[in-house]
Design a protein around this motif. Structure first.
Motif, PDB file in Angstrom:
ATOM      1  N   LEU A   1       0.780  -1.118  -0.040  1.00  0.00           N
ATOM      2  CA  LEU A   1      -0.126  -0.200  -0.011  1.00  0.00           C
ATOM      3  C   LEU A   1       0.772   1.323   0.275  1.00  0.00           C
ATOM      4  CD1 LEU A   1      -2.769  -1.053   2.443  1.00  0.00           C
ATOM      5  CD2 LEU A   1      -3.145  -0.551   0.152  1.00  0.00           C
ATOM      6  N   VAL A   2       1.959   1.336   0.690  1.00  0.00           N
ATOM      7  CA  VAL A   2       2.834   2.479   0.817  1.00  0.00           C
ATOM      8  C   VAL A   2       3.478   2.871  -0.447  1.00  0.00           C
ATOM      9  CG1 VAL A   2       4.874   3.365   1.792  1.00  0.00           C
ATOM     10  CG2 VAL A   2       3.698   1.884   3.189  1.00  0.00           C
ATOM     11  N   PRO A   3       3.917   2.105  -1.371  1.00  0.00           N
ATOM     12  CA  PRO A   3       4.593   2.736  -2.669  1.00  0.00           C
ATOM     13  C   PRO A   3       3.183   2.984  -3.483  1.00  0.00           C
ATOM     14  CG  PRO A   3       4.956   0.353  -2.589  1.00  0.00           C
ATOM     15  CD  PRO A   3       4.535   0.751  -1.191  1.00  0.00           C
ATOM     16  N   LEU A   4       2.064   2.395  -3.455  1.00  0.00           N
ATOM     17  CA  LEU A   4       0.868   2.597  -4.173  1.00  0.00           C
ATOM     18  C   LEU A   4       0.397   3.834  -4.001  1.00  0.00           C
ATOM     19  CD1 LEU A   4      -0.720   1.673  -6.600  1.00  0.00           C
ATOM     20  CD2 LEU A   4      -2.258   0.612  -5.070  1.00  0.00           C
ATOM     21  N   LEU A   5       0.278   4.290  -2.614  1.00  0.00           N
ATOM     22  CA  LEU A   5      -0.003   5.468  -2.180  1.00  0.00           C
ATOM     23  C   LEU A   5       0.795   6.710  -2.640  1.00  0.00           C
ATOM     24  CD1 LEU A   5      -1.774   7.489   0.053  1.00  0.00           C
ATOM     25  CD2 LEU A   5       0.057   6.707   1.510  1.00  0.00           C
ATOM     26  N   ALA A   6       2.196   6.356  -2.407  1.00  0.00           N
ATOM     27  CA  ALA A   6       3.128   7.539  -2.834  1.00  0.00           C
ATOM     28  C   ALA A   6       3.096   7.648  -4.430  1.00  0.00           C
ATOM     29  CB  ALA A   6       4.588   6.957  -2.643  1.00  0.00           C
ATOM     30  N   VAL A   7       3.039   6.607  -5.270  1.00  0.00           N
ATOM     31  CA  VAL A   7       2.752   6.994  -6.614  1.00  0.00           C
ATOM     32  C   VAL A   7       1.598   7.487  -7.013  1.00  0.00           C
ATOM     33  CG1 VAL A   7       1.671   4.904  -7.432  1.00  0.00           C
ATOM     34  CG2 VAL A   7       3.412   5.879  -8.798  1.00  0.00           C
ATOM     35  N   GLY A   8       0.294   7.270  -6.099  1.00  0.00           N
ATOM     36  CA  GLY A   8      -0.912   7.897  -6.508  1.00  0.00           C
ATOM     37  C   GLY A   8      -0.671   9.563  -5.924  1.00  0.00           C
ATOM     38  N   VAL A   9       0.051   9.843  -5.126  1.00  0.00           N
ATOM     39  CA  VAL A   9       0.270  11.158  -4.723  1.00  0.00           C
ATOM     40  C   VAL A   9       1.030  12.221  -5.849  1.00  0.00           C
ATOM     41  CG1 VAL A   9       1.377  12.922  -3.161  1.00  0.00           C
ATOM     42  CG2 VAL A   9       0.027  10.866  -2.238  1.00  0.00           C
ATOM     43  N   ALA A  10       2.141  11.243  -6.430  1.00  0.00           N
ATOM     44  CA  ALA A  10       3.078  11.567  -7.453  1.00  0.00           C
ATOM     45  C   ALA A  10       2.147  11.908  -8.711  1.00  0.00           C
ATOM     46  CB  ALA A  10       3.949  10.645  -8.124  1.00  0.00           C
ATOM     47  N   ASN A  11       1.119  11.081  -9.039  1.00  0.00           N
ATOM     48  CA  ASN A  11       0.232  11.198 -10.074  1.00  0.00           C
ATOM     49  C   ASN A  11      -0.371  12.562  -9.847  1.00  0.00           C
ATOM     50  OD1 ASN A  11      -0.580  10.282 -12.681  1.00  0.00           O
ATOM     51  ND2 ASN A  11      -2.595   9.841 -11.614  1.00  0.00           N
ATOM     52  N   GLN A  12      -1.028  12.796  -8.755  1.00  0.00           N
ATOM     53  CA  GLN A  12      -1.746  13.972  -8.639  1.00  0.00           C
ATOM     54  C   GLN A  12      -0.910  15.218  -8.754  1.00  0.00           C
ATOM     55  OE1 GLN A  12      -5.190  14.371  -7.703  1.00  0.00           O
ATOM     56  NE2 GLN A  12      -5.091  12.390  -8.582  1.00  0.00           N
ATOM     57  N   LEU A  13       0.401  15.309  -8.113  1.00  0.00           N
ATOM     58  CA  LEU A  13       1.338  16.335  -8.437  1.00  0.00           C
ATOM     59  C   LEU A  13       1.434  16.628  -9.855  1.00  0.00           C
ATOM     60  CD1 LEU A  13       3.297  18.423  -7.187  1.00  0.00           C
ATOM     61  CD2 LEU A  13       5.070  16.858  -6.907  1.00  0.00           C
ATOM     62  N   ALA A  14       1.912  15.559 -10.515  1.00  0.00           N
ATOM     63  CA  ALA A  14       2.071  15.628 -12.090  1.00  0.00           C
ATOM     64  C   ALA A  14       1.194  16.068 -12.830  1.00  0.00           C
ATOM     65  CB  ALA A  14       2.470  14.180 -12.570  1.00  0.00           C
TER      66      ALA A  14
ATOM     67  N   GLN B   1      -3.451  11.721 -25.716  1.00  0.00           N
ATOM     68  CA  GLN B   1      -2.149  10.950 -25.844  1.00  0.00           C
ATOM     69  C   GLN B   1      -1.054  11.062 -24.674  1.00  0.00           C
ATOM     70  OE1 GLN B   1       0.787   9.713 -29.402  1.00  0.00           O
ATOM     71  NE2 GLN B   1       1.277  11.722 -28.520  1.00  0.00           N
ATOM     72  N   SER B   2      -0.771  12.249 -24.539  1.00  0.00           N
ATOM     73  CA  SER B   2       0.126  13.025 -23.639  1.00  0.00           C
ATOM     74  C   SER B   2      -0.358  12.601 -22.270  1.00  0.00           C
ATOM     75  CB  SER B   2       0.566  14.249 -23.837  1.00  0.00           C
ATOM     76  OG  SER B   2      -0.602  15.217 -23.919  1.00  0.00           O
ATOM     77  N   GLN B   3      -1.636  12.723 -22.150  1.00  0.00           N
ATOM     78  CA  GLN B   3      -2.361  12.599 -20.495  1.00  0.00           C
ATOM     79  C   GLN B   3      -2.173  11.076 -20.299  1.00  0.00           C
ATOM     80  OE1 GLN B   3      -5.963  14.718 -19.738  1.00  0.00           O
ATOM     81  NE2 GLN B   3      -6.295  13.883 -18.096  1.00  0.00           N
ATOM     82  N   THR B   4      -2.401  10.316 -21.278  1.00  0.00           N
ATOM     83  CA  THR B   4      -2.581   8.964 -21.045  1.00  0.00           C
ATOM     84  C   THR B   4      -0.947   8.508 -20.636  1.00  0.00           C
ATOM     85  OG1 THR B   4      -4.267   8.478 -22.606  1.00  0.00           O
ATOM     86  CG2 THR B   4      -2.866   6.565 -22.009  1.00  0.00           C
ATOM     87  N   ILE B   5      -0.106   8.853 -21.726  1.00  0.00           N
ATOM     88  CA  ILE B   5       1.280   8.506 -21.164  1.00  0.00           C
ATOM     89  C   ILE B   5       1.852   9.037 -19.871  1.00  0.00           C
ATOM     90  CG2 ILE B   5       3.774   8.699 -22.052  1.00  0.00           C
ATOM     91  CD1 ILE B   5       1.908   6.792 -23.563  1.00  0.00           C
ATOM     92  N   LEU B   6       1.170  10.080 -19.512  1.00  0.00           N
ATOM     93  CA  LEU B   6       1.525  10.660 -18.154  1.00  0.00           C
ATOM     94  C   LEU B   6       1.394   9.655 -16.824  1.00  0.00           C
ATOM     95  CD1 LEU B   6       2.644  13.141 -16.454  1.00  0.00           C
ATOM     96  CD2 LEU B   6       0.178  14.048 -16.406  1.00  0.00           C
ATOM     97  N   THR B   7       0.036   9.154 -17.076  1.00  0.00           N
ATOM     98  CA  THR B   7      -0.384   8.122 -15.963  1.00  0.00           C
ATOM     99  C   THR B   7       0.500   7.125 -16.048  1.00  0.00           C
ATOM    100  OG1 THR B   7      -2.618   9.062 -16.262  1.00  0.00           O
ATOM    101  CG2 THR B   7      -2.500   7.028 -15.331  1.00  0.00           C
ATOM    102  N   VAL B   8       0.697   6.481 -17.311  1.00  0.00           N
ATOM    103  CA  VAL B   8       1.402   5.371 -17.193  1.00  0.00           C
ATOM    104  C   VAL B   8       2.867   5.484 -16.843  1.00  0.00           C
ATOM    105  CG1 VAL B   8       2.324   3.614 -19.164  1.00  0.00           C
ATOM    106  CG2 VAL B   8      -0.072   4.034 -19.249  1.00  0.00           C
ATOM    107  N   LEU B   9       3.695   6.633 -17.408  1.00  0.00           N
ATOM    108  CA  LEU B   9       4.910   6.825 -16.913  1.00  0.00           C
ATOM    109  C   LEU B   9       4.929   6.906 -15.368  1.00  0.00           C
ATOM    110  CD1 LEU B   9       6.435   9.139 -19.563  1.00  0.00           C
ATOM    111  CD2 LEU B   9       7.153   6.858 -19.059  1.00  0.00           C
ATOM    112  N   VAL B  10       4.193   7.910 -14.766  1.00  0.00           N
ATOM    113  CA  VAL B  10       4.169   8.087 -13.178  1.00  0.00           C
ATOM    114  C   VAL B  10       4.018   6.819 -12.546  1.00  0.00           C
ATOM    115  CG1 VAL B  10       3.089   9.314 -11.092  1.00  0.00           C
ATOM    116  CG2 VAL B  10       3.551  10.413 -13.278  1.00  0.00           C
ATOM    117  N   PHE B  11       3.102   6.004 -12.928  1.00  0.00           N
ATOM    118  CA  PHE B  11       2.936   4.752 -12.168  1.00  0.00           C
ATOM    119  C   PHE B  11       4.038   3.636 -12.461  1.00  0.00           C
ATOM    120  CE2 PHE B  11      -1.111   6.205 -11.226  1.00  0.00           C
ATOM    121  CZ  PHE B  11      -1.757   5.455  -9.946  1.00  0.00           C
ATOM    122  N   GLY B  12       4.398   3.603 -13.459  1.00  0.00           N
ATOM    123  CA  GLY B  12       5.440   2.696 -13.735  1.00  0.00           C
ATOM    124  C   GLY B  12       6.819   3.024 -13.281  1.00  0.00           C
TER     125      GLY B  12
END
Length: 707
Positions: A199-212, A230-241
């Motif tokens: 849960l911890v890395p998933l929480l952190a990456v979710g916060v990063a996605n909001q910041l991005a 396209q760029s908004q889609t790739i943004l989500t994939v990149l931040v999480f991955g």
């Protein structure tokens, strides 16, 4: 404050709380802004070309001289295989009268019968207002759906294709985010085998996605940054991955240090210090690689770079500050039921227990390095043969993974009319040369029909419309446009410009070719410089760059086999460049993680032992990171657009090849085979003898060693 000192702030006894408070404040501001990101989307760039190409200049001239040319067309087609009846023709007339209410200016073209007497079509310009245009298209589709038995009807044209795109992607933002989050959560659960830690890395990456998302929104709103779907889609994939990649690396190093330190704050400080360089180098590689796209001429490709770079920076910040702060606050119990306990001298003793599989793989590589790297290289070269299954150029009627109305209409038109009927070519020329230009157009092979010249209201220009014999997105049609341009440009004083759908596709192909020639060498140069600075060597970076290029070619070949089986072997023109960027920038991450650890270990225990130990201790975490990143890009397969599916398949396959073959076998085996020369001309390469491998440093000595 130095970067290392900043990185250690989350490990401090008071600093960790300051970091958490700062992130809570950031989230309170960023959350509402991130929700508005969709409001800034400008999808006009997805099909746009540079203003200097001929089709763009033709469109600009047409808009100025013929204002009605800005309107998008809807084309209604009616087909009865046994021949149209009087009732069918009456239905067409009734629909024309009804559709006049949706036509800009109330003008609907006369019905155009096909040569075989089985089809009729007419067209109408639809309003420029996007919302009203969408409503009009939906209303016309609903009316056409109520057809008499045996009469096939469809609505096509650029206005309808636009509507089909929005319908297909309705709700896809949420679906992609959900698919990505679920995929990452499941893989983290399997990786950590803990009911809590994932849960911890998933929480952190979710916060990063909001910041991005919030940062991109502000840049789009106030700094002119272009954001499309396209760029908004790739943004989500990149931040999480990428974010999860960094989390896996940091948590693995933190787990190691928890065994060496009784105090979790000290353990996190060492883990951050030792992993910070690799994580920052990785982020710099991906972010600067993405920014290289700014050198592209194709607007959709150019806009992807800054958006993606923002996502990488957001992921880096969250994973090097928020994540460690939360880990330290929570303590060791997060790892339950496999809690790492402080055990002095456990460093080497627990190596086999924690990394047994990778210790055996390292043993295999160490015993026969040359056969291993030669065999791996041969396998990768063999995979490149699959590239023969791929062709460049995605036809319009294959752009969706499901059948849509505009595509069905295109196929009906193509079956009964010349291929270019739905998207004729437009020639804009000086009015005084109208007859000469029209004659030149008629004489070009591949032109099926030529309309009479239309004069602009100011009398300066004429427009000549030509229907091509071939489908507008075919190679034959592009060749015809090339001949047309040669013919009309040769007319003295014509100032002729050739535009239209096929001309746009031809210019798009040429623009992409130019971008490939410019951006690919630029990306390679940027990555090479970063690797040289990081590893303080020349041979190792060159080795890594060669491996990445080979891995990309192998990924394209393997993806060619898969895409051919899926029925999508014809690539959208922008896919190869974007896939190259992601595979080079992201794929080199894993070798960065491996080689920075190898360099660190080599300085302590010698080249051979250091390389094998680096492979052993990083094998599990890097493999997990690669699988997570591949699965994250695989989430693109939920989207109904073929280019997204192609991108997902190519990048996912390439990352798996990098993770399982290049980083696990090829690079460590080559490193061993070359010996200390791999670190040339750095100081490490000048050591004439290695330290005894039989007596590696103790845990206390390693903890005190410099990063």
């Amino acid at each position: 404050m130095s970067p290392h000192r900043t990185a250690r702030l989350p490990a401090g006894r008071r600093g960790k709380y300051a970091v958490l408070v700062l992130w809570l404040a950031l989230l309170a501001v960023a959350g509402p802004l991130a929700l508005k990101l969709g409001e800034t989307q400008d999808n006009s760039t997805l099909g746009a070309l540079p203003p200097g190409v001929e089709s763009s200049r033709a469109a600009q001239r047409a808009e100025a001289a013929f204002p009605e040319s800005r309107r998008q067309l809807a084309v209604a087609v009616y087909v009865r295989d046994t021949g149209l009846t009087a009732a069918d023709r009456a239905r067409v007339d009734a629909d024309r009268a009804a559709f006049a209410g949706y036509a800009d200016g109330g003008v609907v073209s006369a019905p155009a019968p096909s040569a075989d007497g089985r089809a009729l079509l007419f067209s109408l310009p639809v309003t420029l207002d996007e919302e009203r245009r969408a409503d009009a298209v939906r209303a016309m589709k609903d009316r056409l759906a109520d057809a008499a038995p045996g009469l096939r009807t469809a609505l096509t044209g650029d206005a309808v294709a636009e509507s089909d795109v929005w319908d297909a992607f309705d709700g896809m933002d949420g679906a992609l985010l959900l698919a990505t989050a679920v995929t990452v959560a499941l893989l983290l659960l399997v990786t950590y085998r803990s009911p809590v830690l994932w849960l911890v890395p998933l929480l952190a990456v979710g916060v990063a996605n909001q910041l991005a998302g919030a940062t991109v929104y502000l840049l789009a709103r106030h700094a002119g940054l272009t954001v499309d779907f396209q760029s908004q889609t790739i943004l989500t994939v990149l931040v999480f991955g990428v974010g999860v990649d960094y989390a896996l690396l940091l948590i693995a190093r933190y787990r190691e240090e928890l065994r060496r330190h009784a105090d979790r704050h000290a353990a996190m400080a060492v883990a951050l210090r030792r992993s910070y360089g690799a994580v920052c180098a990785s982020a710099a590689t991906v972010a600067l690689g993405l920014l290289c796209l700014v050198a592209a001429d194709l607007p959709a490709t150019r806009g992807l770079g800054p958006v993606g770079a923002v996502g990488i920076v957001a992921a880096l910040l969250a994973m090097t500050t928020l994540l460690p702060a939360v880990l330290v606050v929570c303590g060791r119990w997060l790892f339950w039921p496999f809690v790492p306990r402080h055990t002095p001298g456990a460093d080497e003793r627990d190596l086999g227990a924690d990394h047994g599989v990778w210790q055996r793989i390292a043993g295999l590589v160490g015993r026969r390095p040359r056969p291993v790297w030669v065999g791996t290289a041969v396998a990768l070269v063999a995979l490149t043969l699959g590239i023969g299954n791929l062709t460049l150029g995605l036809p319009d009627d294959e752009s969706f993974t499901t059948e849509v109305g505009s595509v069905a209409g295109q196929r009906l038109v193509a079956a009964h009319y010349p291929g270019g009927s739905v998207a004729p070519v437009e020639v804009l020329a000086a009015a005084g040369t109208a007859d000469l230009v029209t004659g030149a157009v008629r004489a070009v092979p591949g032109v099926a029909d030529v309309g009479g010249p239309q004069r602009s209201t100011d009398g300066r220009w004429v427009r000549v419309t030509a229907v091509l014999a071939a489908a507008p997105d075919s190679a034959a049609a592009r060749d015809t446009v090339g001949r047309l341009r040669t013919a009309v440009h040769a007319v003295p004083g014509s100032q002729a410009l050739v535009g239209g759908r096929t001309a746009t596709l031809l210019d798009e192909r040429r623009t992409v070719d130019r971008d490939n020639r410019v951006v690919i060498p630029l990306v390679l140069a940027v990555v090479l410089v970063i690797l040289m600075l990081l590893l303080r060597a020349l041979v190792a970076p060159l080795l890594l760059m060669a491996s990445v290029v080979l891995s990309y070619a192998a990924a394209m070949g393997a993806a060619g086999l898969l895409l051919d089986a899926l029925g999508h072997p014809r690539l959208f023109v922008g896919v190869p460049l974007q896939a190259f960027l992601f595979l080079v920038a992201l794929g080199v991450d894993y070798t960065i993680f491996l080689m920075t650890r190898a360099r660190e270990e080599t300085a302590s225990i010698g080249h051979r032992a250091g390389t094998l130990r680096a492979l052993t201790v990083t094998g599990g975490v890097i493999t997990s990171a690669g699988v997570v990143l591949a699965a994250t890009f695989g989430a693109l397969l939920v989207l109904p657009l073929v280019p997204s599916v192609q991108m997902g398949v190519i990048v996912a396959v390439g990352i798996l090849l990098d993770t399982l073959l290049v980083r696990s076998l090829l690079i460590p085996a080559l490193t061993l085979d070359l010996g200390m020369r791999v670190w040339w001309p750095g100081r490490l390469s000048r050591r004439t003898a290695e330290r005894p491998e039989e007596a590696p440093p103790t845990a206390s000595r390693r903890a005190a060693a410099p990063a």
